[in-house]
Structure formats: structure tokens, C-alpha cells
Scaffold this motif. Structure first.
Motif, PDB file in Angstrom:
ATOM      1  N   PHE A  58      -5.380  -7.025  14.164  1.00  0.00           N
ATOM      2  CA  PHE A  58      -5.332  -6.056  15.277  1.00  0.00           C
ATOM      3  C   PHE A  58      -5.552  -4.614  14.837  1.00  0.00           C
ATOM      4  CE2 PHE A  58      -1.431  -3.450  15.604  1.00  0.00           C
ATOM      5  CZ  PHE A  58      -0.647  -3.997  14.601  1.00  0.00           C
ATOM      6  N   VAL A  59      -5.132  -4.265  13.604  1.00  0.00           N
ATOM      7  CA  VAL A  59      -5.288  -2.872  13.159  1.00  0.00           C
ATOM      8  C   VAL A  59      -6.769  -2.490  13.033  1.00  0.00           C
ATOM      9  CG1 VAL A  59      -3.055  -2.753  11.987  1.00  0.00           C
ATOM     10  CG2 VAL A  59      -5.052  -3.483  10.716  1.00  0.00           C
ATOM     11  N   GLU A  60      -7.636  -3.490  12.953  1.00  0.00           N
ATOM     12  CA  GLU A  60      -9.074  -3.190  12.874  1.00  0.00           C
ATOM     13  C   GLU A  60      -9.646  -2.728  14.216  1.00  0.00           C
ATOM     14  OE1 GLU A  60     -10.847  -5.905   9.482  1.00  0.00           O
ATOM     15  OE2 GLU A  60      -9.347  -6.959  10.660  1.00  0.00           O
ATOM     16  N   HIS A  61      -8.812  -2.769  15.259  1.00  0.00           N
ATOM     17  CA  HIS A  61      -9.192  -2.150  16.537  1.00  0.00           C
ATOM     18  C   HIS A  61      -8.862  -0.652  16.525  1.00  0.00           C
ATOM     19  CE1 HIS A  61     -10.198  -5.717  18.977  1.00  0.00           C
ATOM     20  NE2 HIS A  61      -9.261  -6.343  18.306  1.00  0.00           N
ATOM     21  N   LEU A  62      -8.113  -0.204  15.516  1.00  0.00           N
ATOM     22  CA  LEU A  62      -7.679   1.206  15.457  1.00  0.00           C
ATOM     23  C   LEU A  62      -8.691   2.054  14.680  1.00  0.00           C
ATOM     24  CD1 LEU A  62      -3.942   0.464  14.538  1.00  0.00           C
ATOM     25  CD2 LEU A  62      -4.913   0.769  16.833  1.00  0.00           C
ATOM     26  N   SER A  63      -8.473   3.378  14.692  1.00  0.00           N
ATOM     27  CA  SER A  63      -9.401   4.280  13.994  1.00  0.00           C
ATOM     28  C   SER A  63      -9.321   4.063  12.474  1.00  0.00           C
ATOM     29  CB  SER A  63      -9.040   5.734  14.314  1.00  0.00           C
ATOM     30  OG  SER A  63      -7.806   6.066  13.692  1.00  0.00           O
ATOM     31  N   GLN A  64     -10.368   4.473  11.756  1.00  0.00           N
ATOM     32  CA  GLN A  64     -10.398   4.358  10.292  1.00  0.00           C
ATOM     33  C   GLN A  64      -9.219   5.098   9.662  1.00  0.00           C
ATOM     34  OE1 GLN A  64     -12.247   2.587   8.289  1.00  0.00           O
ATOM     35  NE2 GLN A  64     -13.500   1.746   9.935  1.00  0.00           N
ATOM     36  N   LEU A  65      -8.911   6.270  10.220  1.00  0.00           N
ATOM     37  CA  LEU A  65      -7.817   7.079   9.676  1.00  0.00           C
ATOM     38  C   LEU A  65      -6.494   6.328   9.784  1.00  0.00           C
ATOM     39  CD1 LEU A  65      -6.952   9.799   8.491  1.00  0.00           C
ATOM     40  CD2 LEU A  65      -6.573  10.599  10.826  1.00  0.00           C
ATOM     41  N   LYS A  66      -6.253   5.745  10.957  1.00  0.00           N
ATOM     42  CA  LYS A  66      -5.019   4.968  11.153  1.00  0.00           C
ATOM     43  C   LYS A  66      -4.980   3.777  10.194  1.00  0.00           C
ATOM     44  CE  LYS A  66      -3.285   5.898  15.754  1.00  0.00           C
ATOM     45  NZ  LYS A  66      -3.077   5.369  17.109  1.00  0.00           N
ATOM     46  N   GLN A  67      -6.135   3.135  10.014  1.00  0.00           N
ATOM     47  CA  GLN A  67      -6.167   1.970   9.121  1.00  0.00           C
ATOM     48  C   GLN A  67      -5.835   2.371   7.685  1.00  0.00           C
ATOM     49  OE1 GLN A  67      -9.364  -0.915   9.469  1.00  0.00           O
ATOM     50  NE2 GLN A  67      -9.894  -0.088  11.469  1.00  0.00           N
ATOM     51  N   MET A  68      -6.323   3.537   7.267  1.00  0.00           N
ATOM     52  CA  MET A  68      -6.026   4.021   5.917  1.00  0.00           C
ATOM     53  C   MET A  68      -4.537   4.285   5.751  1.00  0.00           C
ATOM     54  SD  MET A  68      -9.223   6.524   5.031  1.00  0.00           S
ATOM     55  CE  MET A  68      -8.159   7.727   4.251  1.00  0.00           C
ATOM     56  N   ARG A  69      -3.952   4.904   6.782  1.00  0.00           N
ATOM     57  CA  ARG A  69      -2.508   5.197   6.729  1.00  0.00           C
ATOM     58  C   ARG A  69      -1.701   3.907   6.656  1.00  0.00           C
ATOM     59  NH1 ARG A  69      -2.435   9.569  11.370  1.00  0.00           N
ATOM     60  NH2 ARG A  69      -3.115  11.382  10.197  1.00  0.00           N
ATOM     61  N   ILE A  70      -2.126   2.911   7.440  1.00  0.00           N
ATOM     62  CA  ILE A  70      -1.404   1.633   7.474  1.00  0.00           C
ATOM     63  C   ILE A  70      -1.490   0.945   6.109  1.00  0.00           C
ATOM     64  CG2 ILE A  70      -1.466  -0.700   8.457  1.00  0.00           C
ATOM     65  CD1 ILE A  70      -2.235   0.717  11.165  1.00  0.00           C
ATOM     66  N   LYS A  71      -2.676   0.964   5.500  1.00  0.00           N
ATOM     67  CA  LYS A  71      -2.836   0.342   4.174  1.00  0.00           C
ATOM     68  C   LYS A  71      -1.939   1.018   3.147  1.00  0.00           C
ATOM     69  CE  LYS A  71      -7.498  -1.408   4.810  1.00  0.00           C
ATOM     70  NZ  LYS A  71      -8.919  -1.089   4.674  1.00  0.00           N
ATOM     71  N   ALA A  72      -1.870   2.353   3.216  1.00  0.00           N
ATOM     72  CA  ALA A  72      -1.035   3.101   2.267  1.00  0.00           C
ATOM     73  C   ALA A  72       0.436   2.740   2.458  1.00  0.00           C
ATOM     74  CB  ALA A  72      -1.250   4.603   2.467  1.00  0.00           C
ATOM     75  N   LYS A  73       0.852   2.633   3.728  1.00  0.00           N
ATOM     76  CA  LYS A  73       2.241   2.322   4.039  1.00  0.00           C
ATOM     77  C   LYS A  73       2.593   0.911   3.539  1.00  0.00           C
ATOM     78  CE  LYS A  73       5.420   2.678   7.902  1.00  0.00           C
ATOM     79  NZ  LYS A  73       5.529   2.775   9.373  1.00  0.00           N
ATOM     80  N   LEU A  74       1.683  -0.027   3.765  1.00  0.00           N
ATOM     81  CA  LEU A  74       1.934  -1.418   3.350  1.00  0.00           C
ATOM     82  C   LEU A  74       1.969  -1.527   1.821  1.00  0.00           C
ATOM     83  CD1 LEU A  74      -0.238  -3.370   5.923  1.00  0.00           C
ATOM     84  CD2 LEU A  74       2.249  -3.289   5.839  1.00  0.00           C
ATOM     85  N   ALA A  75       1.102  -0.768   1.147  1.00  0.00           N
ATOM     86  CA  ALA A  75       1.061  -0.814  -0.324  1.00  0.00           C
ATOM     87  C   ALA A  75       2.401  -0.315  -0.870  1.00  0.00           C
ATOM     88  CB  ALA A  75      -0.085   0.034  -0.837  1.00  0.00           C
ATOM     89  N   LYS A  76       2.940   0.720  -0.243  1.00  0.00           N
ATOM     90  CA  LYS A  76       4.229   1.285  -0.649  1.00  0.00           C
ATOM     91  C   LYS A  76       5.346   0.246  -0.442  1.00  0.00           C
ATOM     92  CE  LYS A  76       6.108   5.919   0.063  1.00  0.00           C
ATOM     93  NZ  LYS A  76       6.029   6.997   1.084  1.00  0.00           N
ATOM     94  N   GLN A  77       5.338  -0.393   0.731  1.00  0.00           N
ATOM     95  CA  GLN A  77       6.322  -1.451   1.025  1.00  0.00           C
ATOM     96  C   GLN A  77       6.273  -2.553  -0.014  1.00  0.00           C
ATOM     97  OE1 GLN A  77       5.723  -3.326   4.802  1.00  0.00           O
ATOM     98  NE2 GLN A  77       6.268  -1.529   5.984  1.00  0.00           N
ATOM     99  N   ALA A  78       5.042  -2.973  -0.357  1.00  0.00           N
ATOM    100  CA  ALA A  78       4.871  -4.074  -1.308  1.00  0.00           C
ATOM    101  C   ALA A  78       5.464  -3.707  -2.659  1.00  0.00           C
ATOM    102  CB  ALA A  78       3.384  -4.422  -1.447  1.00  0.00           C
ATOM    103  N   LYS A  79       5.314  -2.444  -3.048  1.00  0.00           N
ATOM    104  CA  LYS A  79       5.858  -1.966  -4.312  1.00  0.00           C
ATOM    105  C   LYS A  79       7.392  -2.015  -4.303  1.00  0.00           C
ATOM    106  CE  LYS A  79       2.741   1.176  -6.187  1.00  0.00           C
ATOM    107  NZ  LYS A  79       2.256   2.541  -6.050  1.00  0.00           N
ATOM    108  N   ILE A  80       7.955  -1.628  -3.158  1.00  0.00           N
ATOM    109  CA  ILE A  80       9.430  -1.606  -3.063  1.00  0.00           C
ATOM    110  C   ILE A  80      10.007  -3.023  -3.113  1.00  0.00           C
ATOM    111  CG2 ILE A  80      11.366  -1.047  -1.505  1.00  0.00           C
ATOM    112  CD1 ILE A  80       9.579   1.377  -0.577  1.00  0.00           C
ATOM    113  N   THR A  81       9.316  -3.961  -2.450  1.00  0.00           N
ATOM    114  CA  THR A  81       9.862  -5.323  -2.415  1.00  0.00           C
ATOM    115  C   THR A  81       9.497  -6.143  -3.645  1.00  0.00           C
ATOM    116  OG1 THR A  81       7.985  -5.951  -1.037  1.00  0.00           O
ATOM    117  CG2 THR A  81      10.029  -5.493   0.116  1.00  0.00           C
ATOM    118  N   ALA A  82       8.523  -5.659  -4.434  1.00  0.00           N
ATOM    119  CA  ALA A  82       8.069  -6.443  -5.592  1.00  0.00           C
ATOM    120  C   ALA A  82       9.125  -6.450  -6.704  1.00  0.00           C
ATOM    121  CB  ALA A  82       6.768  -5.884  -6.131  1.00  0.00           C
TER     122      ALA A  82
END
Ligand code: ZN
Length: 167
Positions: A143-167
Motif C-alpha cells: 500500500f505504501v507504493e500508492h504514496l509519494s516517493q518522499l513518504k516512501q523514503m521516510r517509511i523505509k528509514a523508519k522501518l530500517a531503524k525499527q529493525a535495528k532496535i529489534t535485532a
């Protein structure tokens, strides 16, 4: 029964195009049962086989409050759609992210049930959103691929951060 692991965006396997199911056999029925269990446990209101790294056209949906109205759709296909609605969506593959997506207001979906019977469902509101969201997954779209490129970049950054915290 083991729960199926859910792929997380931007895993490239979420981009695979799912293949039609030719034979509704015990494997497909087991997959559908495991997917339903995984969806309820998560908890979520819909899950596509793509999200559990099985690239077959199978989705499960239950939007009821009581969690007892399971729909299993095999080879679902949108045959009619009209109108538009904007709904805030989330996804088990994109944990913690919610955003507004524009979709058709009404859809008619043709599919096979677990007995191989051809059925059609007419949906509006949340069920229509959910059907479109899950069918998108089968076509390799999150669904995020329906959003703007900028939003998608922010979402990827946020998820990468989450993954680091839970890893
Ligand atoms: Zn999703």
C-alpha cells in the motif's frame, strides 16, 4: 501449528507476482488455514500469500469485530469497480505505519472458494478497501507504493531503524 513468518517491506519478495492456483488440493487448504491463523494471531484483518512468501493467488480476510467471519479467496479478480474513497490503511508487512490511500468505493470480486466453487462478492467501505489492498499484494504491490516517493523514503528509514532496535 506454526505461524507463518510475515515478510516486511521493502523485502524484494513482496514484489513478486503471484501465480494462479490451478488445483485446490490439501496443500492449498493447509496454506489457507495457516494464513488465517497467522492473520488472527498478528492480529490483522487481511493477509495475502505473498506476505508469507508463497507466491500463489490466495488471500484471507476477516473484517468482523467478532473475528469469526473468515473469507478465503482463491484467484480473486476485480471484475467491476467504481467510485472513490480515501481510507487510512496499515499492513502487517509495514508494521506501525498508517497512511491514507485512495481506492475504489465499490468493487465486485470474482474468486474460487476452498471447494473450487466460483463465487462473486460485492463490497463497499472497509471490505472493498481490504480486497483491493490484498489483491495488490498478489500483484507485487504494497500500500505504501500508492504514496509519494518522499513518504516512501521516510517509511523505509523508519522501518530500517525499527529493525535495528529489534535485532
Ligand atoms: Zn498488506
Amino acid at each position: 501449528m506454526p505461524l507463518l513468518p510475515i515478510l516486511r517491506f521493502p523485502d524484494p519478495r513482496l514484489k513478486k507476482l503471484a501465480e494462479p492456483v490451478r488445483n485446490i488440493d490439501e496443500n492449498i487448504r493447509r496454506l489457507a488455514r495457516d494464513m488465517a491463523e497467522t492473520m488472527y494471531e498478528a492480529p490483522g484483518i487481511g493477509l495475502a500469500a505473498t506476505q508469507v512468501d508463497v507466491h500463489k493467488r490466495v488471500i484471507v480476510i476477516d473484517i468482523s469485530e467478532t473475528r469469526d467471519q473468515l473469507f478465503t479467496l482463491i484467484n480473486p479478480e476485480i471484475v467491476e469497480s467504481d467510485g472513490q474513497q480515501v481510507c487510512e490503511e496499515g499492513c502487517l508487512s509495514v508494521p506501525g505505519i498508517y497512511d491514507k490511500v485512495e481506492r475504489a468505493e465499490n468493487v465486485v470480486v470474482r474468486y474460487l472458494d476452498l471447494e473450487g466453487q466460483e463465487r462473486t462478492i460485492e463490497a463497499d467501505g472497509l471490505l472493498a478497501v481490504c480486497l483491493q489492498h490484498e489483491i495488490d499484494h498478489l500483484n507485487g504491490k504494497v500500500f505504501v507504493e500508492h504514496l509519494s516517493q518522499l513518504k516512501q523514503m521516510r517509511i523505509k528509514a523508519k522501518l530500517a531503524k525499527q529493525a535495528k532496535i529489534t535485532a
